[in-house]
Scaffold this motif. Structure first.
Motif, PDB file in Angstrom:
ATOM      1  N   ASP A 255     -98.032-100.019  -1.199  1.00 17.11           N
ATOM      2  CA  ASP A 255     -97.618 -98.996  -0.225  1.00 17.11           C
ATOM      3  C   ASP A 255     -96.098 -98.896  -0.130  1.00 17.11           C
ATOM      4  OD1 ASP A 255    -100.228 -98.608   0.303  1.00 17.11           O
ATOM      5  OD2 ASP A 255    -100.273 -99.932   2.076  1.00 17.11           O
ATOM      6  N   ARG A 256     -95.441-100.061  -0.139  1.00 22.87           N
ATOM      7  CA  ARG A 256     -93.979-100.050   0.016  1.00 22.87           C
ATOM      8  C   ARG A 256     -93.267 -99.807  -1.313  1.00 22.87           C
ATOM      9  NH1 ARG A 256     -90.593-103.726   1.785  1.00 22.87           N
ATOM     10  NH2 ARG A 256     -91.569-105.523   0.793  1.00 22.87           N
ATOM     11  N   GLY A 257     -93.974-100.079  -2.414  1.00 26.92           N
ATOM     12  CA  GLY A 257     -93.339 -99.962  -3.734  1.00 26.92           C
ATOM     13  C   GLY A 257     -92.304-101.060  -3.954  1.00 26.92           C
ATOM     14  N   HIS A 258     -92.523-102.205  -3.291  1.00 29.24           N
ATOM     15  CA  HIS A 258     -91.614-103.357  -3.421  1.00 29.24           C
ATOM     16  C   HIS A 258     -92.440-104.640  -3.388  1.00 29.24           C
ATOM     17  CE1 HIS A 258     -87.889-101.135  -2.841  1.00 29.24           C
ATOM     18  NE2 HIS A 258     -88.424-100.514  -1.801  1.00 29.24           N
ATOM     19  N   TYR A 259     -91.771-105.763  -3.776  1.00 31.48           N
ATOM     20  CA  TYR A 259     -92.434-107.056  -3.610  1.00 31.48           C
ATOM     21  C   TYR A 259     -92.249-107.546  -2.179  1.00 31.48           C
ATOM     22  CZ  TYR A 259     -93.184-107.452  -8.606  1.00 31.48           C
ATOM     23  OH  TYR A 259     -93.629-107.240  -9.880  1.00 31.48           O
ATOM     24  N   ASP A 260     -93.339-107.986  -1.544  1.00 28.75           N
ATOM     25  CA  ASP A 260     -93.225-108.695  -0.259  1.00 28.75           C
ATOM     26  C   ASP A 260     -92.747-110.105  -0.575  1.00 28.75           C
ATOM     27  OD1 ASP A 260     -94.174-106.576   1.212  1.00 28.75           O
ATOM     28  OD2 ASP A 260     -96.276-107.257   1.144  1.00 28.75           O
ATOM     29  N   TYR A 261     -92.079-110.734   0.374  1.00 29.32           N
ATOM     30  CA  TYR A 261     -91.664-112.126   0.153  1.00 29.32           C
ATOM     31  C   TYR A 261     -91.826-112.927   1.439  1.00 29.32           C
ATOM     32  CZ  TYR A 261     -87.263-110.163   1.953  1.00 29.32           C
ATOM     33  OH  TYR A 261     -86.320-109.511   2.701  1.00 29.32           O
ATOM     34  N   GLY A 262     -91.749-114.267   1.279  1.00 32.20           N
ATOM     35  CA  GLY A 262     -92.046-115.161   2.411  1.00 32.20           C
ATOM     36  C   GLY A 262     -90.879-115.298   3.378  1.00 32.20           C
ATOM     37  N   GLU A 263     -91.135-116.057   4.425  1.00 37.20           N
ATOM     38  CA  GLU A 263     -90.178-116.256   5.515  1.00 37.20           C
ATOM     39  C   GLU A 263     -88.980-117.099   5.037  1.00 37.20           C
ATOM     40  OE1 GLU A 263     -88.811-115.653   9.207  1.00 37.20           O
ATOM     41  OE2 GLU A 263     -90.687-114.792   8.441  1.00 37.20           O
ATOM     42  N   ILE A 264     -87.778-116.640   5.341  1.00 36.93           N
ATOM     43  CA  ILE A 264     -86.569-117.405   4.986  1.00 36.93           C
ATOM     44  C   ILE A 264     -86.268-118.391   6.115  1.00 36.93           C
ATOM     45  CG2 ILE A 264     -84.054-117.173   4.609  1.00 36.93           C
ATOM     46  CD1 ILE A 264     -84.712-114.429   3.289  1.00 36.93           C
ATOM     47  N   ASP A 265     -85.805-119.585   5.754  1.00 40.58           N
ATOM     48  CA  ASP A 265     -85.504-120.602   6.761  1.00 40.58           C
ATOM     49  C   ASP A 265     -84.116-120.334   7.363  1.00 40.58           C
ATOM     50  OD1 ASP A 265     -84.958-122.815   8.265  1.00 40.58           O
ATOM     51  OD2 ASP A 265     -85.538-124.286   6.740  1.00 40.58           O
ATOM     52  N   TRP A 266     -84.085-119.506   8.411  1.00 40.66           N
ATOM     53  CA  TRP A 266     -82.805-119.110   9.005  1.00 40.66           C
ATOM     54  C   TRP A 266     -82.140-120.254   9.758  1.00 40.66           C
ATOM     55  CZ3 TRP A 266     -80.686-115.511   6.560  1.00 40.66           C
ATOM     56  CH2 TRP A 266     -81.440-114.457   6.016  1.00 40.66           C
ATOM     57  N   THR A 267     -82.937-121.260  10.139  1.00 40.45           N
ATOM     58  CA  THR A 267     -82.316-122.427  10.794  1.00 40.45           C
ATOM     59  C   THR A 267     -81.428-123.134   9.788  1.00 40.45           C
ATOM     60  OG1 THR A 267     -84.317-122.610  12.081  1.00 40.45           O
ATOM     61  CG2 THR A 267     -82.849-124.513  12.136  1.00 40.45           C
TER      62      THR A 267
END
Ligand code: FAQ
Length: 319
Positions: A255-267
């Protein structure tokens, strides 16, 4: 007075909207000047500190050819720092003040350079991922509204493209090598992937500077837009290297025409930005020592300039 100021601001914005470059002597809002000094000086510091992780491998490169290419790359980064310090100086800050801000820990530089380079494959991973992320972020900066920054970025980007290629080629060779070399490659990608994703800065919702920088066309894309482009490109390139990106959540989203990716560790990101990454102390200590060790060169250059000036005055008196 109020009216004059707002009409100056309107004219300034109209110039930006018409894609006319802002030059050093043009009127600009104070906040525009401050934003550019902040971004360009941080960028310059990143180039200079960025020499250190790779510099570590100049004497350990596995062949003469690799050593020559790495040496040239590290020297290029020094050149980028110098163009960028010069671009920042056109905004009214002097170089010694910028160095002082770096050495005192007041100025930021890219989080990525606070990670260690523990194997030769790391040099390939820096070229592929770190220079790859830098190019993604910096090609749009060639169209930045501030003329001196935009012009400096054209050459920087040409050189970064060569850096990215040399990194990818190192990794491609490792991917065709022994099982141990392939493990080295995968290990380097595992360690550099997430810090490279963090290079684009905090998510748009937590980025205090993006809105104004987009309005003023300093930034042309948001942090998340550039991060998404990076994921889309790297996923395909990883297939050629026969390597897995260390993110189980990467998958194509039709639907987005992109790869989804996982959560980045912002801490982790904010910890590194605040000075608590694995190499922050080492990097700043090295830069401070280089500054102190170089004092005699600065003194000699000043003494020579003064001597030349005195001689010129004496000669003009004789004439
Ligand atoms: N690390 O509101 P935003 C390279 C800070 S050069 C540390 O999103 P902005 C070449 C940010 O400064 C790599 N701090 O900020 C090379 C701000 O703090 P402040 C450097 C970060 O400016 C390759 C706060 O977080 N490239 O790699 C980072 O709109 C290989 C909030 O963030 C550039 O500098 C971070 N990763 O967007 C060399 C490119 N991210 O200042 C050797 C130019 C954010 O308010 C080997 N810079 N922060 O106290 C930019 O495009 C932008 O400044 C961003 C951040 C995108 C980095």
């Amino acid at each position: 007075m109020e009216n004059n100021y707002s009409s100056l601001e309107e004219k300034f914005q109209a110039k930006i909207d018409a894609e006319i470059k802002i030059e050093p002597k043009d009127w600009m809002p104070d906040k525009y000047r401050k934003t550019l000094i902040r971004q360009i000086s941080q960028h310059a510091h990143s180039e200079i500190v960025g020499m250190l992780p790779e510099g570590n491998w100049v004497s350990r490169a596995p062949s003469l050819r690799r050593k020559v290419a790495l040496l040239a790359k590290v020297q290029d980064e020094a050149g980028h720092g110098l163009y960028l310090y010069s671009a920042a100086e056109t905004l009214g800050i002097d170089r010694d003040t910028m160095y002082e801000q770096l050495h005192s820990g007041k100025a930021k530089y890219s989080s990525i350079f606070n990670y260690p380079t523990t194997s030769w494959a790391d040099i390939g991973a820096i070229g592929w991922l770190v220079d790859g992320a830098a190019i993604m972020n910096q090609v749009p900066l060639c169209r930045c509204s501030y003329g001196p920054y935009a012009r400096a970025m054209v050459r920087v980007c040409k050189e970064e493209s060569f850096h990215q290629r040399q990194g990818f080629e190192i990794l491609l060779n490792l991917s065709k090598g022994t099982p141990e070399q392939q493990r080295m490659l995968q290990d380097a990608v595992n360690r550099w992937w997430w810090p490279s994703m963090m290079m684009f800065g905090p998510p748009d919702a937590d980025s205090p500077n993006t809105a104004l920088s987009m309005k003023w066309r300093i930034k042309r894309f948001t942090n998340d837009e550039l991060r998404q482009k990076f994921v889309d490109v790297c996923y395909e390139q990883a297939k050629t290297l026969n390597v897995t990106l260390p993110d189980p959540d990467i998958k194509w989203n039709e639907d987005r025409g992109h790869y989804d990716y996982g959560e980045i560790d912002w801490t982790e990101f904010w910890q590194v930005v605040k000075g608590n990454g694995p190499c922050n102390k080492q990097r700043l200590d090295t830069r401070r020592k280089a500054w102190e060790d170089g004092a005699w060169v600065r003194e000699a250059a000043l003494a020579y300039a003064e001597k030349k000036q005195t001689r010129k005055i004496q000669q003009s008196k004789v004439a």
